[in-house]
Design a protein around this motif. Structure first.
Motif, PDB file in Angstrom:
ATOM      1  N   ARG A 148       0.819  -1.213   0.000  1.00  0.00           N
ATOM      2  CA  ARG A 148       0.000   0.000   0.000  1.00  0.00           C
ATOM      3  C   ARG A 148       0.852   1.262   0.000  1.00  0.00           C
ATOM      4  NH1 ARG A 148      -3.685   0.162   4.889  1.00  0.00           N
ATOM      5  NH2 ARG A 148      -2.164  -1.217   5.905  1.00  0.00           N
ATOM      6  N   ALA A 149       2.142   1.129   0.230  1.00  0.00           N
ATOM      7  CA  ALA A 149       3.046   2.280   0.252  1.00  0.00           C
ATOM      8  C   ALA A 149       3.671   2.493  -1.124  1.00  0.00           C
ATOM      9  CB  ALA A 149       4.140   2.076   1.293  1.00  0.00           C
ATOM     10  N   VAL A 150       4.062   3.729  -1.379  1.00  0.00           N
ATOM     11  CA  VAL A 150       4.806   4.054  -2.591  1.00  0.00           C
ATOM     12  C   VAL A 150       6.284   3.982  -2.258  1.00  0.00           C
ATOM     13  CG1 VAL A 150       5.250   5.818  -4.333  1.00  0.00           C
ATOM     14  CG2 VAL A 150       2.952   5.557  -3.383  1.00  0.00           C
ATOM     15  N   HIS A 151       7.036   3.200  -3.008  1.00  0.00           N
ATOM     16  CA  HIS A 151       8.459   3.012  -2.741  1.00  0.00           C
ATOM     17  C   HIS A 151       9.288   3.700  -3.826  1.00  0.00           C
ATOM     18  CE1 HIS A 151       7.824  -0.187   0.340  1.00  0.00           C
ATOM     19  NE2 HIS A 151       6.729  -0.411  -0.377  1.00  0.00           N
ATOM     20  N   VAL A 152      10.246   4.513  -3.402  1.00  0.00           N
ATOM     21  CA  VAL A 152      11.162   5.184  -4.321  1.00  0.00           C
ATOM     22  C   VAL A 152      12.579   4.885  -3.863  1.00  0.00           C
ATOM     23  CG1 VAL A 152      11.911   7.385  -5.295  1.00  0.00           C
ATOM     24  CG2 VAL A 152       9.497   7.028  -4.764  1.00  0.00           C
ATOM     25  N   SER A 153      13.414   4.452  -4.782  1.00  0.00           N
ATOM     26  CA  SER A 153      14.758   4.029  -4.401  1.00  0.00           C
ATOM     27  C   SER A 153      15.823   4.799  -5.183  1.00  0.00           C
ATOM     28  CB  SER A 153      14.920   2.520  -4.667  1.00  0.00           C
ATOM     29  OG  SER A 153      16.239   2.099  -4.390  1.00  0.00           O
ATOM     30  N   ALA A 154      16.830   5.283  -4.457  1.00  0.00           N
ATOM     31  CA  ALA A 154      18.005   5.914  -5.060  1.00  0.00           C
ATOM     32  C   ALA A 154      19.150   5.800  -4.051  1.00  0.00           C
ATOM     33  CB  ALA A 154      17.748   7.368  -5.418  1.00  0.00           C
ATOM     34  N   MET A 155      20.298   5.382  -4.514  1.00  0.00           N
ATOM     35  CA  MET A 155      21.418   5.116  -3.618  1.00  0.00           C
ATOM     36  C   MET A 155      22.032   6.388  -3.032  1.00  0.00           C
ATOM     37  SD  MET A 155      21.955   1.903  -3.116  1.00  0.00           S
ATOM     38  CE  MET A 155      23.634   1.957  -2.471  1.00  0.00           C
ATOM     39  N   ASN A 156      22.253   6.356  -1.713  1.00  0.00           N
ATOM     40  CA  ASN A 156      23.038   7.372  -1.012  1.00  0.00           C
ATOM     41  C   ASN A 156      22.487   8.789  -1.171  1.00  0.00           C
ATOM     42  OD1 ASN A 156      24.888   5.412  -0.156  1.00  0.00           O
ATOM     43  ND2 ASN A 156      26.060   5.606  -2.059  1.00  0.00           N
ATOM     44  N   GLN A 157      21.161   8.926  -1.079  1.00  0.00           N
ATOM     45  CA  GLN A 157      20.555  10.246  -1.170  1.00  0.00           C
ATOM     46  C   GLN A 157      19.771  10.544   0.107  1.00  0.00           C
ATOM     47  OE1 GLN A 157      21.448  12.221  -3.709  1.00  0.00           O
ATOM     48  NE2 GLN A 157      22.637  10.433  -4.373  1.00  0.00           N
ATOM     49  N   THR A 158      19.668  11.823   0.434  1.00  0.00           N
ATOM     50  CA  THR A 158      18.960  12.242   1.639  1.00  0.00           C
ATOM     51  C   THR A 158      17.463  12.418   1.356  1.00  0.00           C
ATOM     52  OG1 THR A 158      19.097  14.621   1.254  1.00  0.00           O
ATOM     53  CG2 THR A 158      21.016  13.553   2.272  1.00  0.00           C
ATOM     54  N   LYS A 159      16.693  12.594   2.414  1.00  0.00           N
ATOM     55  CA  LYS A 159      15.247  12.788   2.219  1.00  0.00           C
ATOM     56  C   LYS A 159      14.956  14.100   1.504  1.00  0.00           C
ATOM     57  CE  LYS A 159      14.127  14.990   6.672  1.00  0.00           C
ATOM     58  NZ  LYS A 159      13.341  14.867   7.914  1.00  0.00           N
ATOM     59  N   TRP A 160      15.854  15.083   1.622  1.00  0.00           N
ATOM     60  CA  TRP A 160      15.636  16.352   0.938  1.00  0.00           C
ATOM     61  C   TRP A 160      15.885  16.215  -0.554  1.00  0.00           C
ATOM     62  CZ3 TRP A 160      12.990  19.538   3.765  1.00  0.00           C
ATOM     63  CH2 TRP A 160      13.083  19.441   5.155  1.00  0.00           C
ATOM     64  N   TRP A 161      16.829  15.367  -0.927  1.00  0.00           N
ATOM     65  CA  TRP A 161      17.033  15.061  -2.349  1.00  0.00           C
ATOM     66  C   TRP A 161      15.784  14.405  -2.916  1.00  0.00           C
ATOM     67  CZ3 TRP A 161      16.782  10.814  -5.486  1.00  0.00           C
ATOM     68  CH2 TRP A 161      17.383  10.901  -6.740  1.00  0.00           C
ATOM     69  N   PHE A 162      15.254  13.419  -2.198  1.00  0.00           N
ATOM     70  CA  PHE A 162      14.032  12.752  -2.635  1.00  0.00           C
ATOM     71  C   PHE A 162      12.867  13.740  -2.690  1.00  0.00           C
ATOM     72  CE2 PHE A 162      16.282   8.920  -1.109  1.00  0.00           C
ATOM     73  CZ  PHE A 162      16.027   8.033  -2.158  1.00  0.00           C
ATOM     74  N   ALA A 163      12.718  14.546  -1.654  1.00  0.00           N
ATOM     75  CA  ALA A 163      11.572  15.455  -1.567  1.00  0.00           C
ATOM     76  C   ALA A 163      11.576  16.467  -2.709  1.00  0.00           C
ATOM     77  CB  ALA A 163      11.588  16.174  -0.226  1.00  0.00           C
ATOM     78  N   LYS A 164      12.728  16.976  -3.059  1.00  0.00           N
ATOM     79  CA  LYS A 164      12.806  17.954  -4.143  1.00  0.00           C
ATOM     80  C   LYS A 164      12.377  17.344  -5.464  1.00  0.00           C
ATOM     81  CE  LYS A 164      13.962  22.033  -5.815  1.00  0.00           C
ATOM     82  NZ  LYS A 164      13.202  23.241  -5.478  1.00  0.00           N
ATOM     83  N   ARG A 165      12.631  16.067  -5.646  1.00  0.00           N
ATOM     84  CA  ARG A 165      12.369  15.417  -6.922  1.00  0.00           C
ATOM     85  C   ARG A 165      11.035  14.680  -6.993  1.00  0.00           C
ATOM     86  NH1 ARG A 165      17.150  16.568  -5.711  1.00  0.00           N
ATOM     87  NH2 ARG A 165      18.730  17.029  -7.280  1.00  0.00           N
ATOM     88  N   PHE A 166      10.510  14.252  -5.854  1.00  0.00           N
ATOM     89  CA  PHE A 166       9.304  13.422  -5.884  1.00  0.00           C
ATOM     90  C   PHE A 166       8.127  13.991  -5.089  1.00  0.00           C
ATOM     91  CE2 PHE A 166      12.943  10.576  -6.553  1.00  0.00           C
ATOM     92  CZ  PHE A 166      12.585  10.039  -7.781  1.00  0.00           C
ATOM     93  N   LEU A 167       8.300  15.142  -4.460  1.00  0.00           N
ATOM     94  CA  LEU A 167       7.199  15.756  -3.712  1.00  0.00           C
ATOM     95  C   LEU A 167       6.920  17.166  -4.229  1.00  0.00           C
ATOM     96  CD1 LEU A 167       7.888  14.686  -0.004  1.00  0.00           C
ATOM     97  CD2 LEU A 167       6.447  13.574  -1.724  1.00  0.00           C
ATOM     98  N   HIS A 168       6.897  17.305  -5.544  1.00  0.00           N
ATOM     99  CA  HIS A 168       6.549  18.602  -6.127  1.00  0.00           C
ATOM    100  C   HIS A 168       5.180  19.040  -5.607  1.00  0.00           C
ATOM    101  CE1 HIS A 168       5.253  21.574  -9.096  1.00  0.00           C
ATOM    102  NE2 HIS A 168       6.537  21.746  -9.382  1.00  0.00           N
ATOM    103  N   PRO A 169       5.000  20.330  -5.325  1.00  0.00           N
ATOM    104  CA  PRO A 169       3.720  20.804  -4.760  1.00  0.00           C
ATOM    105  C   PRO A 169       2.491  20.383  -5.561  1.00  0.00           C
ATOM    106  CG  PRO A 169       5.360  22.533  -4.639  1.00  0.00           C
ATOM    107  CD  PRO A 169       5.994  21.417  -5.401  1.00  0.00           C
ATOM    108  N   ASP A 170       2.607  20.311  -6.880  1.00  0.00           N
ATOM    109  CA  ASP A 170       1.466  19.884  -7.680  1.00  0.00           C
ATOM    110  C   ASP A 170       1.186  18.389  -7.524  1.00  0.00           C
ATOM    111  OD1 ASP A 170       1.135  22.433  -8.561  1.00  0.00           O
ATOM    112  OD2 ASP A 170       2.103  22.130 -10.497  1.00  0.00           O
ATOM    113  N   LEU A 171       2.197  17.632  -7.130  1.00  0.00           N
ATOM    114  CA  LEU A 171       2.024  16.204  -6.916  1.00  0.00           C
ATOM    115  C   LEU A 171       1.350  15.915  -5.589  1.00  0.00           C
ATOM    116  CD1 LEU A 171       2.634  13.278  -7.869  1.00  0.00           C
ATOM    117  CD2 LEU A 171       4.829  13.462  -6.694  1.00  0.00           C
ATOM    118  N   VAL A 172       1.583  16.744  -4.594  1.00  0.00           N
ATOM    119  CA  VAL A 172       1.028  16.504  -3.256  1.00  0.00           C
ATOM    120  C   VAL A 172      -0.018  17.544  -2.883  1.00  0.00           C
ATOM    121  CG1 VAL A 172       3.129  15.346  -2.496  1.00  0.00           C
ATOM    122  CG2 VAL A 172       2.904  17.800  -2.129  1.00  0.00           C
ATOM    123  N   ALA A 173      -0.572  18.231  -3.880  1.00  0.00           N
ATOM    124  CA  ALA A 173      -1.516  19.317  -3.627  1.00  0.00           C
ATOM    125  C   ALA A 173      -2.797  18.846  -2.962  1.00  0.00           C
ATOM    126  CB  ALA A 173      -1.846  20.034  -4.939  1.00  0.00           C
TER     127      ALA A 173
END
Length: 408
Positions: free
Chosen positions: A151-176
């Protein structure tokens, strides 16, 4: 005296000539005047037609359309998205507005903290949250045995921080569509935390940016403002002689949360996302400017929730997953020695060129790698401070709202 024949004839010719001239003038006026009147009538008709259609033109001109959708009928445009799982078959719901409002938990996680993450996610799923896991160690399949994994969305990328992920996968239009965004670390204890009640509190208190308070007996505390006050429900500032006096309105005395467990309203996240730098992935220094995204006075709209609290274990997880079986006891000792690193005196901002470059984790031990990460974090903090200062200097139209408050 009678007129002579010559005089009569001359008078007749003069009258006839005048009649011919008058007739010619009338014909000229009819032909060319009619043409002019016809042209004028056409112009008048054209102006009238334009005046009839102009309200429609102006009305359409005033409507804002998302960039790229100008050639589409407005009703078909879906300008935002979400992270909902959609069934491959079954009923199609036409009334999207009937969907219950939800919030989002986005969590950075490694397989070594699977048990901690499981405890966190189970509480959030029980309170109607959407959950997104950022896997920084590249391991996803070993989470499949947990009942909530599918039921969860899984995103994987090696050696990246949550802010790296958030900038790329939590765009405001995506989580509006989500009322609140919880952007949390994995090393948090939630035995005393109830997501549903937390949401109720921040709604009632009008908090746009918040975090749960920390249990001081079980947490690595970096800033005293995050420590739980048992006697109140929410606090918005911290008092400390010499630094956080009674009239202090700036972070970290007021209008401030730490970055391990921030919670953003929809509007606050839209602002914060724009402030996250693509290359400054540790986001050090961002916490000092979050108040500008508080949708008002940061001393009022930003706060710590004491009634619902967590523990911050302070495990040095990111950067240690290259060793198959790390000695967590020694790593905890390392964390203890560095847990107050953010309280150390900060040097003046340096040039961005002084930023420490990333070092390959494959040739470093865990302790060396953690040290390199801390160095990079400090370099990013200095770089962010430089960028903020430069942006303020270059934007002649920007007015600092909090400087006005402080000078009043």
């Amino acid at each position: 005296m009678k007129a002579t024949m010559f005089e009569v004839s001359r008078a007749s010719r003069a009258c006839l000539c005048s009649l011919v001239v008058a007739t010619a003038f009338i014909c000229y006026a009819y032909i060319f005047g009619g043409a002019w009147l016809g042209k004028d009538s056409y112009m008048v008709s054209k102006v009238l037609n334009q005046s009839r259609t102009r309200p429609h033109v102006d009305k359409c001109k005033d409507k804002c359309r998302p960039v790229g959708s100008e050639t589409l009928p407005r009703g078909i445009v879906s300008a935002t998205s979400n992270l909902e799982m959609i069934s491959l078959s079954g009923r199609v719901f036409d009334n999207e507005n009937s969907v219950k409002a939800k919030s989002l938990l986005a969590l950075a996680a490694g397989i070594k903290q699977k048990n901690l993450v499981n405890e966190i996610v189970r509480k959030f799923f029980d309170n109607d949250f959407v959950v997104m896991i950022f896997h920084y160690d590249g391991i996803v399949d070993r989470w499949r045995d947990l009942e909530w994994s599918d039921r969860a969305v899984h995103v994987s990328a090696m050696n990246q921080t949550k802010w790296w992920f958030a900038k790329r996968f939590l765009h405001p239009d995506l989580v509006a569509e989500y009322e609140y965004v919880f952007l949390w670390d994995e090393d948090l204890g939630v035995e005393n935390f109830r997501p549903g009640r937390y949401l109720s509190i921040i709604r009632e208190e009008g908090l746009e940016i918040s975090q749960p308070a920390l249990d001081p007996g079980k947490s690595k505390v970096h800033h005293r403002i995050t420590v739980r006050n048992r006697r109140i429900r929410v606090h918005r500032r911290y008092y400390r002689a010499g630094r956080c006096e009674g009239n202090s309105t700036a972070p970290p005395c007021a209008g401030w949360v730490e970055m391990m467990a921030p919670v953003f309203s929809r509007a606050a996240w839209r602002c914060t996302w724009h402030m996250i730098q693509n290359d400054l992935i540790h986001a050090w220094g961002l916490d000092m400017q979050l108040g500008y995204c508080a949708q008002g006075d940061r001393a009022v709209k930003v706060g710590i929730v004491d009634a619902e609290y967590i523990s911050h274990l302070g495990l040095p997880t990111l950067g240690t997953h290259n060793t198959m079986n790390p000695d967590l006891s020694s790593l905890s000792g390392l964390a203890k020695n560095s847990s107050n690193s953010k309280l150390e005196s900060k040097s003046e901002p340096e040039s961005e060129s002084s930023m420490v470059t990333s070092t390959s984790t494959s040739v470093l031990s865990d302790s060396d790698n953690r040290q390199a990460i801390r160095q990079r974090s400090y370099a990013e903090m200095r770089s962010f401070a430089n960028r903020w200062k430069r942006a303020v200097e270059e934007d002649a139209c920007w007015i600092d709202p909090f400087r006005q408050i402080e000078t009043e």
